[in-house]
Design an enzyme around this catalytic site. Sequence first.
Site, mmCIF file in Angstrom:
data_model
loop_
_atom_site.group_PDB
_atom_site.id
_atom_site.type_symbol
_atom_site.label_atom_id
_atom_site.label_comp_id
_atom_site.label_asym_id
_atom_site.label_seq_id
_atom_site.Cartn_x
_atom_site.Cartn_y
_atom_site.Cartn_z
ATOM 1 N N TYR A 176 -41.538 40.072 5.087
ATOM 2 C CA TYR A 176 -42.430 38.540 5.053
ATOM 3 C C TYR A 176 -42.796 38.867 3.659
ATOM 4 O O TYR A 176 -42.551 37.855 2.697
ATOM 5 C CB TYR A 176 -43.495 38.745 5.924
ATOM 6 C CG TYR A 176 -44.469 37.669 5.640
ATOM 7 C CD1 TYR A 176 -44.059 36.078 5.431
ATOM 8 C CD2 TYR A 176 -46.012 37.916 5.357
ATOM 9 C CE1 TYR A 176 -45.183 35.095 5.319
ATOM 10 C CE2 TYR A 176 -46.783 36.860 5.236
ATOM 11 C CZ TYR A 176 -46.579 35.696 5.218
ATOM 12 O OH TYR A 176 -47.421 34.514 4.796
ATOM 13 N N LYS A 180 -41.652 36.608 0.188
ATOM 14 C CA LYS A 180 -42.742 35.817 -0.502
ATOM 15 C C LYS A 180 -42.692 35.812 -2.026
ATOM 16 O O LYS A 180 -42.799 34.873 -2.728
ATOM 17 C CB LYS A 180 -43.931 35.804 0.295
ATOM 18 C CG LYS A 180 -44.080 35.063 1.483
ATOM 19 C CD LYS A 180 -44.157 33.373 1.217
ATOM 20 C CE LYS A 180 -45.042 32.669 2.498
ATOM 21 N NZ LYS A 180 -45.005 31.324 2.198
HETATM 22 N N1 LIG Z 1 -51.895 32.140 8.271
HETATM 23 C C1 LIG Z 1 -52.224 33.056 7.804
HETATM 24 O O1 LIG Z 1 -53.270 33.508 8.022
HETATM 25 C C2 LIG Z 1 -51.657 32.922 6.294
HETATM 26 C C3 LIG Z 1 -52.062 33.735 5.347
HETATM 27 C C4 LIG Z 1 -51.511 33.952 3.944
HETATM 28 C C5 LIG Z 1 -50.460 33.162 3.772
HETATM 29 N N2 LIG Z 1 -50.157 32.078 4.610
HETATM 30 C C6 LIG Z 1 -48.848 31.045 4.292
HETATM 31 O O2 LIG Z 1 -49.471 29.739 4.773
HETATM 32 C C7 LIG Z 1 -48.450 29.064 4.889
HETATM 33 C C8 LIG Z 1 -49.128 28.400 6.211
HETATM 34 O O3 LIG Z 1 -48.037 27.184 6.088
HETATM 35 P P1 LIG Z 1 -48.107 26.120 7.599
HETATM 36 O O4 LIG Z 1 -47.007 26.573 8.260
HETATM 37 O O5 LIG Z 1 -49.555 26.094 8.080
HETATM 38 O O6 LIG Z 1 -47.741 25.002 6.824
HETATM 39 P P2 LIG Z 1 -47.539 23.707 7.236
HETATM 40 O O7 LIG Z 1 -46.871 22.735 6.234
HETATM 41 O O8 LIG Z 1 -48.590 22.918 7.930
HETATM 42 O O9 LIG Z 1 -46.475 23.587 8.535
HETATM 43 C C9 LIG Z 1 -44.995 24.143 8.335
HETATM 44 C C10 LIG Z 1 -44.159 22.687 8.098
HETATM 45 O O10 LIG Z 1 -42.862 23.159 7.710
HETATM 46 C C11 LIG Z 1 -42.040 22.242 8.378
HETATM 47 N N3 LIG Z 1 -40.547 22.861 8.263
HETATM 48 C C12 LIG Z 1 -40.436 24.088 8.909
HETATM 49 N N4 LIG Z 1 -39.179 24.546 8.704
HETATM 50 C C13 LIG Z 1 -38.674 23.567 7.944
HETATM 51 C C14 LIG Z 1 -37.464 23.172 7.415
HETATM 52 N N5 LIG Z 1 -36.338 24.070 7.577
HETATM 53 N N6 LIG Z 1 -37.043 22.127 6.668
HETATM 54 C C15 LIG Z 1 -38.113 21.156 6.613
HETATM 55 N N7 LIG Z 1 -39.384 21.369 6.975
HETATM 56 C C16 LIG Z 1 -39.506 22.545 7.805
HETATM 57 C C17 LIG Z 1 -42.638 21.858 9.769
HETATM 58 O O11 LIG Z 1 -42.199 20.836 10.401
HETATM 59 P P3 LIG Z 1 -40.735 20.643 11.225
HETATM 60 O O12 LIG Z 1 -40.991 21.804 12.077
HETATM 61 O O13 LIG Z 1 -41.072 19.378 11.614
HETATM 62 O O14 LIG Z 1 -39.697 20.738 10.158
HETATM 63 C C18 LIG Z 1 -44.248 22.042 9.465
HETATM 64 O O15 LIG Z 1 -44.296 20.543 8.892
HETATM 65 C C19 LIG Z 1 -47.235 29.816 4.838
HETATM 66 O O16 LIG Z 1 -46.661 29.738 3.809
HETATM 67 C C20 LIG Z 1 -47.729 31.173 5.119
HETATM 68 O O17 LIG Z 1 -47.072 32.088 4.317
HETATM 69 C C21 LIG Z 1 -50.567 31.983 6.014
#
Ligand SMILES: NC(=O)c1ccc[n+]([C@@H]2O[C@H](COP(=O)([O-])OP(=O)(O)OC[C@H]3O[C@@H](n4cnc5c(N)ncnc54)[C@H](OP(=O)(O)O)[C@@H]3O)[C@@H](O)[C@H]2O)c1
Length: 381
Positions: A176, A180
């Site tokens: 991961y 990134k």
């Molecule tokens: N959670 C934590 O504690 C934490 C900590 C540090 C960093 N982060 C980072 O924060 C971010 C969190 O993001 P999130 O998941 O909440 O973002 P989000 O934008 O709310 O959700 C992910 C989106 O990506 C779309 N998606 C997934 N695969 C896709 C594909 N192949 N093509 C097009 N669209 C796609 C999904 O929709 P569909 O499924 O409809 O395509 C969904 O809309 C990540 O980058 C993560 O690394 C998280």
Amino acid sequence: MTLDRRNFVLGSLATGVAAACASKKEASTASVATPGPATAAVAPRPARKTILVLGGTGFLGPHVVTAALARGHTVTLFNRGKTHPGLFPGVEKLLGDRDGHLEALANRTWDAVVDPSGYVPRLVKASAELLAPSVGHYVFVSTISVYAKEDIRSPDESLAVATIADPTNEDSKANYGALKALCERAAEAAMPGRVANLRPGLIIGPGDPSGRFSHWPTRLAAGGEVLAPGDGSTPVQYIDGRDLGAWIVRVIEDRTVGTMNALGPAQPVTIKQVLDDCNHALGDKARLTWVDAGFLEQHGVEGWSELPMWLDNKGDYLGFGTLQNARAVKAGLVFRPITETAKDTLAWLDTLPEVERAKARSTGIKPDKEAKVLAAWHARK
Ligand SMILES: NC(=O)c1ccc[n+]([C@@H]2O[C@H](COP(=O)([O-])OP(=O)(O)OC[C@H]3O[C@@H](n4cnc5c(N)ncnc54)[C@H](OP(=O)(O)O)[C@@H]3O)[C@@H](O)[C@H]2O)c1
């Protein structure tokens, strides 16, 4: 927990054009003096921006979209239409797949793109290269898991990032952080000087499907004796997803570029302060028993997953909870109190259907294991 293990948990749980960039603000240059507590001054309403979000319907994305709409910007979502497809009915949605199906993005222009869904450099490169001629600003959501180790206190963004022997290896759960880091570089290579690489720590609050922070308000509100990690002195850091979403919009409005740790709070806090404050805000129902980190290890209790938000800060984690956030604060990141996050998280959990609520509460030490470890702790005396 090893760094790889933590990265795995983080990864798996989470599941205008350049020439017009006159007001660009460089945040990636030398470190800045750490300002005092951030003030929550609301920036004046800016010129309307057109913002493309690659994703936008998971956890963080909706907070970005909500904040952008509240500030009067026009938002377009690009995703596969699988995750929460009913969200934001009034917002333009483009269907596609980051992996090979970006056609819907062709021949369109936006002021900025936010990329919270990029995990492998090949796909970030593809979207950034396609959008480079037609988008002024690329905001990539990275992570503090890019750091190979947090083995010094108070590191800034110059801390070494993880590397990967084979950069074509796209196992984003196992690699991961390293992937990134390569995503950040791919975005910057495609749009030099026009990228903000934001590195959040643990994202918490309403909407979090991982349930990691949720363990604490849920457990504290249940009351009784609660297993608490270490001697309470470990510094901890986190960011409410709503604060992060609002800040991402601020970054777009200010055209901020560069690499920034995105986590708070403004002033250092310990796990004891956080849990005591949350307990108090939730009615003082819990009695916290602080159990030595070595004892927890002997009894197979894992920091970060079973006792979320906390890791024993030694060895590769000596600097855990002490990452500098001065650049982000200077660029407008502000933090709500943890007590507000705790209360809102509980209120949000209550709105979920039972199955989802159980899932979002499933992280954290199981009640029977907690009881056994507490009994052993008392017995050792
Ligand atoms: N959670 C934590 O504690 C934490 C900590 C540090 C960093 N982060 C980072 O924060 C971010 C969190 O993001 P999130 O998941 O909440 O973002 P989000 O934008 O709310 O959700 C992910 C989106 O990506 C779309 N998606 C997934 N695969 C896709 C594909 N192949 N093509 C097009 N669209 C796609 C999904 O929709 P569909 O499924 O409809 O395509 C969904 O809309 C990540 O980058 C993560 O690394 C998280």
